[in-house]
Design a protein around this motif. Structure first.
Motif, mmCIF file in Angstrom:
data_model
loop_
_atom_site.group_PDB
_atom_site.id
_atom_site.type_symbol
_atom_site.label_atom_id
_atom_site.label_comp_id
_atom_site.label_asym_id
_atom_site.label_seq_id
_atom_site.Cartn_x
_atom_site.Cartn_y
_atom_site.Cartn_z
ATOM 1 N N ASN A 213 142.413 10.371 53.948
ATOM 2 C CA ASN A 213 143.389 9.449 54.528
ATOM 3 C C ASN A 213 144.379 8.961 53.482
ATOM 4 O O ASN A 213 145.543 8.675 53.771
ATOM 5 C CB ASN A 213 142.690 8.259 55.170
ATOM 6 C CG ASN A 213 141.920 7.406 54.176
ATOM 7 O OD1 ASN A 213 141.364 7.939 53.200
ATOM 8 N ND2 ASN A 213 141.871 6.101 54.403
ATOM 9 N N ARG B 66 148.571 9.422 53.590
ATOM 10 C CA ARG B 66 149.510 8.316 53.394
ATOM 11 C C ARG B 66 150.449 8.598 52.209
ATOM 12 O O ARG B 66 151.628 8.241 52.257
ATOM 13 C CB ARG B 66 148.742 7.028 53.152
ATOM 14 C CG ARG B 66 149.640 5.788 53.088
ATOM 15 C CD ARG B 66 150.296 5.490 54.419
ATOM 16 N NE ARG B 66 149.323 5.186 55.436
ATOM 17 C CZ ARG B 66 148.829 3.949 55.647
ATOM 18 N NH1 ARG B 66 149.201 2.947 54.872
ATOM 19 N NH2 ARG B 66 147.958 3.740 56.611
ATOM 20 N N GLN B 67 149.937 9.231 51.167
ATOM 21 C CA GLN B 67 150.783 9.572 50.021
ATOM 22 C C GLN B 67 151.881 10.556 50.418
ATOM 23 O O GLN B 67 153.044 10.394 50.022
ATOM 24 C CB GLN B 67 149.930 10.169 48.901
ATOM 25 C CG GLN B 67 149.046 9.157 48.188
ATOM 26 C CD GLN B 67 148.132 9.831 47.169
ATOM 27 O OE1 GLN B 67 147.704 10.971 47.357
ATOM 28 N NE2 GLN B 67 147.835 9.120 46.087
ATOM 29 N N GLU C 46 153.131 10.954 53.336
ATOM 30 C CA GLU C 46 154.065 10.262 54.228
ATOM 31 C C GLU C 46 155.021 9.341 53.469
ATOM 32 O O GLU C 46 156.234 9.316 53.752
ATOM 33 C CB GLU C 46 153.276 9.440 55.255
ATOM 34 C CG GLU C 46 154.159 8.603 56.171
ATOM 35 C CD GLU C 46 153.342 7.657 57.039
ATOM 36 O OE1 GLU C 46 153.953 6.843 57.760
ATOM 37 O OE2 GLU C 46 152.088 7.716 56.980
ATOM 38 N N LYS C 47 154.501 8.586 52.504
ATOM 39 C CA LYS C 47 155.295 7.542 51.844
ATOM 40 C C LYS C 47 155.951 7.992 50.541
ATOM 41 O O LYS C 47 157.051 7.523 50.213
ATOM 42 C CB LYS C 47 154.401 6.326 51.565
ATOM 43 C CG LYS C 47 153.791 5.695 52.810
ATOM 44 C CD LYS C 47 154.863 5.154 53.735
ATOM 45 C CE LYS C 47 154.240 4.463 54.943
ATOM 46 N NZ LYS C 47 155.285 3.943 55.885
ATOM 47 N N LEU D 8 149.989 1.385 47.384
ATOM 48 C CA LEU D 8 149.617 2.222 48.509
ATOM 49 C C LEU D 8 148.106 2.489 48.567
ATOM 50 O O LEU D 8 147.457 2.221 49.579
ATOM 51 C CB LEU D 8 150.389 3.535 48.440
ATOM 52 C CG LEU D 8 150.286 4.469 49.646
ATOM 53 C CD1 LEU D 8 151.587 5.260 49.793
ATOM 54 C CD2 LEU D 8 149.130 5.463 49.481
ATOM 55 N N LEU E 123 145.075 0.539 51.001
ATOM 56 C CA LEU E 123 144.181 1.290 51.884
ATOM 57 C C LEU E 123 142.733 0.889 51.649
ATOM 58 O O LEU E 123 141.942 0.771 52.598
ATOM 59 C CB LEU E 123 144.371 2.793 51.648
ATOM 60 C CG LEU E 123 145.647 3.427 52.214
ATOM 61 C CD1 LEU E 123 145.742 4.881 51.775
ATOM 62 C CD2 LEU E 123 145.672 3.323 53.738
#
Length: 329
Positions: free
Chosen positions: A199, A203-204, A206-207, A289, A293
């Motif tokens: 997960n 996220r990495q 995506e961002k 980030l 999480l």
């Protein structure tokens, strides 16, 4: 006013938290910290005036700033190491804070009553813009009667850094930033073959990937990502492009970039702020980030995560505000 961003961040923090976070500063560089002593120096301090016959208490007989000197044998008035750790220094010895144009017409001075604020090298603090001088004046005006709280004056610290340390250590600052560039936070990816990190990787991607796309567009070279704890190696063309950009910065810009990079563990994020690609909130979200999480999954540790977040906000926001205020428009 841009100064409001820093003031708001400071006012929202509990004084106890402030004292803790200022002693846990994330600075990685350590090269451009204002007031940092030489290896043989007995303590870290800020010096605001110079006079061979400085008394150990406040004097009204000249135009220098005198704060009670803890060491009677010293000939200069210093802000001791408590400037960095959050302690209260003496009592407020002035009533009015103003700004005025420097005598040579090149810059602006901050005045405490009729006294000129001085730098660690005992020269008048000369701000490049009136906006920055007024922001520093606001920091001094904010101080309370019962004592001066240096940890609430980040713009003063950054200005001293830019005026005093950066000109002397510019080469070392750039060298250190480039040394750490290959291990930049935004280049590192969590392994995707584990349930614990899959997960995080998502996220990495995506961002952080949009920021890496910006780097490629801005500098003409695609960054290399890696999942090794030991980092990777970026292409020589990208390294040269980043280094050339740093060499073209002025002293205030380099001081701000260095401060943000140290807090963010990322030169790319610092350059994103410098070039206007990121604002303060966007940068903080990218820096935190992975940790955010973990907080979402396991919960926030009081006295740990909250202090870390507060520290990061103060460091990044103050350096960003300083960057904007120091620019001549």
């Amino acid at each position: 006013m841009a100064y409001t961003a820093v003031t708001k961040a400071l006012k929202t923090l509990n004084p106890t938290v402030l004292r803790v976070l200022t002693s846990q500063s994330r600075h990685l560089s350590g090269v451009a910290i204002a007031g940092q002593p030489e290896p043989d120096s007995p303590s870290s301090s800020f010096t605001f005036s110079s006079n061979e016959n400085v008394p150990t208490s406040i004097s009204n007989k000249d135009n220098n700033i005198y704060i009670k000197n803890p060491k009677k044998t010293e000939s200069s008035v210093t802000m001791p190491i408590s400037f960095m750790t959050g302690s209260i220094v003496g009592g407020r010895f002035y009533k009015k804070v103003t700004t005025r144009e420097a005598d040579d017409g090149n810059g602006w001075n901050v005045m405490l009553d009729y006294r000129t604020l001085k730098t660690p090298s005992k020269r008048p603090l000369k701000c490049p813009t009136l906006a920055l001088a007024k922001a520093i004046a606001a920091e001094w005006e904010f101080q309370q009667i019962d004592g001066i709280r240096p940890f609430t004056m980040p713009l003063m610290k950054l200005t001293c850094t830019a005026l005093e340390r950066v000109p002397l250590t510019r080469h070392k600052i750039i060298e250190y930033l480039m040394k750490k560039f290959h291990q930049d936070l935004v280049f590192c990816r969590a392994p995707g073959d584990s349930d614990l990190t899959s997960n995080v990787l998502g996220r990495q991607v995506e961002k952080l990937d949009p920021l890496l796309n910006w780097v490629e567009s801005e500098f003409g070279f695609k960054p290399i990502v890696y999942s090794s704890f030991f980092g990777g190696k970026q292409e020589g063309g990208l390294v040269d492009a980043i280094e050339n950009l740093l060499k073209k910065t002025d002293d205030c810009e380099l001081a701000a970039i260095d401060a943000i990079a140290a807090s963010a563990h990322s030169l790319v994020i610092a350059l994103g702020i410098f070039r206007g690609r990121l604002d303060i909130e966007e940068a903080i979200k990218l820096i935190r980030l992975e940790e955010d999480l973990q907080v979402d999954r396991w919960g926030l540790v009081e006295g740990g995560h909250d202090v870390d977040i507060a520290d990061l906000r103060v460091q990044v926001s103050s350096a960003t505000v300083f960057l904007g205020l120091s620019r001549k428009h």
